[in-house]
Design a protein around this motif. Sequence first.
Motif, PDB file in Angstrom:
ATOM      1  N   SER A 242      -5.551   4.814   4.418  1.00 34.46           N
ATOM      2  CA  SER A 242      -5.778   6.139   4.965  1.00 34.46           C
ATOM      3  C   SER A 242      -4.526   6.656   5.692  1.00 34.46           C
ATOM      4  O   SER A 242      -4.066   7.787   5.463  1.00 34.46           O
ATOM      5  CB  SER A 242      -6.981   6.051   5.902  1.00 34.46           C
ATOM      6  OG  SER A 242      -7.208   7.251   6.483  1.00 34.46           O
ATOM      7  N   GLY A 243      -3.928   5.808   6.528  1.00 33.29           N
ATOM      8  CA  GLY A 243      -2.723   6.198   7.254  1.00 33.29           C
ATOM      9  C   GLY A 243      -1.543   6.449   6.326  1.00 33.29           C
ATOM     10  O   GLY A 243      -0.754   7.386   6.542  1.00 33.29           O
ATOM     11  N   VAL A 244      -1.429   5.642   5.287  1.00 31.04           N
ATOM     12  CA  VAL A 244      -0.306   5.780   4.343  1.00 31.04           C
ATOM     13  C   VAL A 244      -0.420   7.108   3.580  1.00 31.04           C
ATOM     14  O   VAL A 244       0.572   7.835   3.421  1.00 31.04           O
ATOM     15  CB  VAL A 244      -0.276   4.565   3.365  1.00 31.04           C
ATOM     16  CG1 VAL A 244       0.616   4.838   2.170  1.00 31.04           C
ATOM     17  CG2 VAL A 244       0.195   3.315   4.099  1.00 31.04           C
ATOM     18  N   VAL A 245      -1.627   7.453   3.143  1.00 21.59           N
ATOM     19  CA  VAL A 245      -1.810   8.725   2.415  1.00 21.59           C
ATOM     20  C   VAL A 245      -1.536   9.908   3.349  1.00 21.59           C
ATOM     21  O   VAL A 245      -0.825  10.862   2.983  1.00 21.59           O
ATOM     22  CB  VAL A 245      -3.230   8.805   1.801  1.00 21.59           C
ATOM     23  CG1 VAL A 245      -3.525  10.222   1.307  1.00 21.59           C
ATOM     24  CG2 VAL A 245      -3.385   7.799   0.656  1.00 21.59           C
ATOM     25  N   ASN A 246      -2.050   9.822   4.576  1.00 23.59           N
ATOM     26  CA  ASN A 246      -1.811  10.926   5.523  1.00 23.59           C
ATOM     27  C   ASN A 246      -0.322  11.102   5.808  1.00 23.59           C
ATOM     28  O   ASN A 246       0.181  12.228   5.883  1.00 23.59           O
ATOM     29  CB  ASN A 246      -2.563  10.682   6.838  1.00 23.59           C
ATOM     30  CG  ASN A 246      -4.050  10.894   6.662  1.00 23.59           C
ATOM     31  OD1 ASN A 246      -4.471  11.555   5.698  1.00 23.59           O
ATOM     32  ND2 ASN A 246      -4.855  10.329   7.541  1.00 23.59           N
ATOM     33  N   LYS A 247       0.391   9.982   5.916  1.00 24.62           N
ATOM     34  CA  LYS A 247       1.838  10.074   6.187  1.00 24.62           C
ATOM     35  C   LYS A 247       2.565  10.660   4.970  1.00 24.62           C
ATOM     36  O   LYS A 247       3.504  11.460   5.132  1.00 24.62           O
ATOM     37  CB  LYS A 247       2.398   8.696   6.559  1.00 24.62           C
ATOM     38  CG  LYS A 247       3.885   8.710   6.861  1.00 24.62           C
ATOM     39  CD  LYS A 247       4.278   7.597   7.808  1.00 24.62           C
ATOM     40  CE  LYS A 247       5.791   7.457   8.019  1.00 24.62           C
ATOM     41  NZ  LYS A 247       6.575   8.664   8.024  1.00 24.62           N
ATOM     42  N   ALA A 248       2.149  10.276   3.780  1.00 23.99           N
ATOM     43  CA  ALA A 248       2.796  10.822   2.572  1.00 23.99           C
ATOM     44  C   ALA A 248       2.626  12.342   2.533  1.00 23.99           C
ATOM     45  O   ALA A 248       3.566  13.071   2.190  1.00 23.99           O
ATOM     46  CB  ALA A 248       2.207  10.183   1.318  1.00 23.99           C
ATOM     47  N   LEU A 249       1.442  12.807   2.901  1.00 28.81           N
ATOM     48  CA  LEU A 249       1.211  14.264   2.895  1.00 28.81           C
ATOM     49  C   LEU A 249       2.055  14.930   3.972  1.00 28.81           C
ATOM     50  O   LEU A 249       2.721  15.947   3.714  1.00 28.81           O
ATOM     51  CB  LEU A 249      -0.278  14.558   3.119  1.00 28.81           C
ATOM     52  CG  LEU A 249      -1.205  14.171   1.948  1.00 28.81           C
ATOM     53  CD1 LEU A 249      -2.674  14.201   2.386  1.00 28.81           C
ATOM     54  CD2 LEU A 249      -0.997  15.107   0.759  1.00 28.81           C
TER      55      LEU A 249
ATOM     56  N   ASN B 169       7.578   9.402   0.071  1.00 29.14           N
ATOM     57  CA  ASN B 169       7.374   8.100  -0.567  1.00 29.14           C
ATOM     58  C   ASN B 169       7.145   7.078   0.547  1.00 29.14           C
ATOM     59  O   ASN B 169       8.088   6.617   1.161  1.00 29.14           O
ATOM     60  CB  ASN B 169       8.614   7.738  -1.405  1.00 29.14           C
ATOM     61  CG  ASN B 169       8.392   6.517  -2.268  1.00 29.14           C
ATOM     62  OD1 ASN B 169       7.250   6.103  -2.501  1.00 29.14           O
ATOM     63  ND2 ASN B 169       9.474   5.932  -2.752  1.00 29.14           N
ATOM     64  N   VAL B 170       5.864   6.758   0.801  1.00 31.09           N
ATOM     65  CA  VAL B 170       5.525   5.890   1.937  1.00 31.09           C
ATOM     66  C   VAL B 170       5.025   4.542   1.416  1.00 31.09           C
ATOM     67  O   VAL B 170       4.177   4.500   0.515  1.00 31.09           O
ATOM     68  CB  VAL B 170       4.432   6.554   2.816  1.00 31.09           C
ATOM     69  CG1 VAL B 170       4.036   5.639   3.975  1.00 31.09           C
ATOM     70  CG2 VAL B 170       4.919   7.902   3.335  1.00 31.09           C
ATOM     71  N   ILE B 171       5.575   3.468   1.971  1.00 30.06           N
ATOM     72  CA  ILE B 171       5.158   2.123   1.546  1.00 30.06           C
ATOM     73  C   ILE B 171       4.849   1.280   2.779  1.00 30.06           C
ATOM     74  O   ILE B 171       5.693   1.149   3.665  1.00 30.06           O
ATOM     75  CB  ILE B 171       6.280   1.412   0.738  1.00 30.06           C
ATOM     76  CG1 ILE B 171       6.690   2.241  -0.487  1.00 30.06           C
ATOM     77  CG2 ILE B 171       5.822   0.019   0.298  1.00 30.06           C
ATOM     78  CD1 ILE B 171       7.859   1.652  -1.282  1.00 30.06           C
ATOM     79  N   ALA B 172       3.625   0.724   2.828  1.00 27.56           N
ATOM     80  CA  ALA B 172       3.297  -0.255   3.870  1.00 27.56           C
ATOM     81  C   ALA B 172       3.320  -1.614   3.189  1.00 27.56           C
ATOM     82  O   ALA B 172       2.460  -1.915   2.356  1.00 27.56           O
ATOM     83  CB  ALA B 172       1.931   0.032   4.463  1.00 27.56           C
ATOM     84  N   SER B 173       4.328  -2.417   3.507  1.00 26.10           N
ATOM     85  CA  SER B 173       4.486  -3.709   2.829  1.00 26.10           C
ATOM     86  C   SER B 173       3.767  -4.813   3.581  1.00 26.10           C
ATOM     87  O   SER B 173       3.751  -4.852   4.809  1.00 26.10           O
ATOM     88  CB  SER B 173       5.973  -4.051   2.725  1.00 26.10           C
ATOM     89  OG  SER B 173       6.093  -5.328   2.144  1.00 26.10           O
TER      90      SER B 173
ATOM     91  N   THR C 258       0.889  -1.159   0.000  1.00 28.11           N
ATOM     92  CA  THR C 258       0.000   0.000   0.000  1.00 28.11           C
ATOM     93  C   THR C 258       0.923   1.204   0.000  1.00 28.11           C
ATOM     94  O   THR C 258       1.751   1.352   0.909  1.00 28.11           O
ATOM     95  CB  THR C 258      -0.863   0.057   1.280  1.00 28.11           C
ATOM     96  OG1 THR C 258      -1.332  -1.246   1.583  1.00 28.11           O
ATOM     97  CG2 THR C 258      -2.036   1.008   1.103  1.00 28.11           C
ATOM     98  N   ALA C 259       0.820   2.058  -1.023  1.00 31.35           N
ATOM     99  CA  ALA C 259       1.814   3.129  -1.140  1.00 31.35           C
ATOM    100  C   ALA C 259       1.188   4.449  -1.547  1.00 31.35           C
ATOM    101  O   ALA C 259       0.203   4.493  -2.294  1.00 31.35           O
ATOM    102  CB  ALA C 259       2.889   2.733  -2.153  1.00 31.35           C
ATOM    103  N   ALA C 260       1.776   5.521  -1.016  1.00 29.69           N
ATOM    104  CA  ALA C 260       1.364   6.882  -1.402  1.00 29.69           C
ATOM    105  C   ALA C 260       2.610   7.758  -1.413  1.00 29.69           C
ATOM    106  O   ALA C 260       3.561   7.516  -0.651  1.00 29.69           O
ATOM    107  CB  ALA C 260       0.333   7.431  -0.429  1.00 29.69           C
TER     108      ALA C 260
END
Length: 338
Positions: free
Chosen positions: A56-63, A27-31, A13-15
């Motif tokens: 949701s958490g991955v997008v928020n962290k990317a921002l 560049n955030v990746i939850a593997s 899951t990446a954003a």
Amino acid sequence: MLVLGIESSCDETAAAVVKDGRTVLSNVIASQVEEHKLYGGVVPEIASRRHAEAISGVVNKALSDAGTTLDEIDCIAVTYAPGLIGALLVGVNYAKSLAYAKHLPLVPVHHLRSHIAANYLSHPELEPPFLCLVVSGGHTHLVQVRSYTEFSVIGKTRDDAAGEALDKAARAMGLPYPGGLHLDKESVGGNPKAFRFPKPRVDGAPFDFSFSGLKTSVINLLHNTQQKGETIDLRDLGASFQHAVVSILCEHTAAAARETGSRKIVLAGGVSANSVLRRRMEETCKSNGWTLFVPEKPLCGDNAAMVGAQGYYEFCAGSRAGLGLNAYATMPIEAAAF
Ligand code: KG4
Ligand code: ZN
């Protein structure tokens, strides 16, 4: 221009936030690798559920990593094809919700196009046209990249992808998922000439690939050895198998470069992280006077920075999706944009 890229085609899951298609701000990746490892491969149902939990958490962290907010984002780019359908739908629906809520343009991105675009992030000077070997878990394509959004496939696999062959061989050798990565690590120092494998060709299609025979021959070799109660040097076997796969990839790419007159060769996709492929393709290019471009290792596998990069160029070419955007398990890379 700031693009928020979202990727959920397989098991990451990446954003990411990317500026003007070239600069990665986050560049955030939850593997999910550790969970799928238990089953020896990706379980689609689990992948979808983990994406739904993580996105949701991955997008928020990317921002927040990019020091920005949705108010400053200019465009949402999302992988819509090809991939696992349930997995893709999580990213697509999340992207649609954000686009709707913030009145932002929504740009669908083809997964293989984004793998190619990873190179725009690693090489600021790289521009099309060029010849690209796309080698991922599910695809092996030789692609003429005519412009940022125009592609012609001049060769592809008739059966297994190179990544799939490496994964299945690694699995037969008892290595964990993802096999290609572990085969690369475990084969260092092995003798690449210890075992000989067939070099399959597709009649009348010199740029097409076939890896299933190669995969079957390594599996048969292992079974025969086991049945006879003999042992086999797995490091030598891994090195020899990688040597066989990489030789085919390099030879076909070189033939295609000669035929098309391409002097810029680009690697893309998860298998482009392979140390033997990177080294051998560099030698091939050097001896022919061609320039090789490969993504930095962290950008070889699935990530959303590459989606943000390609999304920027798709946006510039006028591509837009409505809220009816769907996800597709298969889709040719040449398919016209929206
Ligand atoms: O592009 P990718 O991350 O996902 C797909 O779009 O399929 O590619 C995954 C593939 C898997 O087959 C994995 O084993 C392979 O890339 N891979 C490698 C290496 N790292 C990942 N294969 C060989 N050597 C590596 N170092
Ligand atoms: Zn991929």
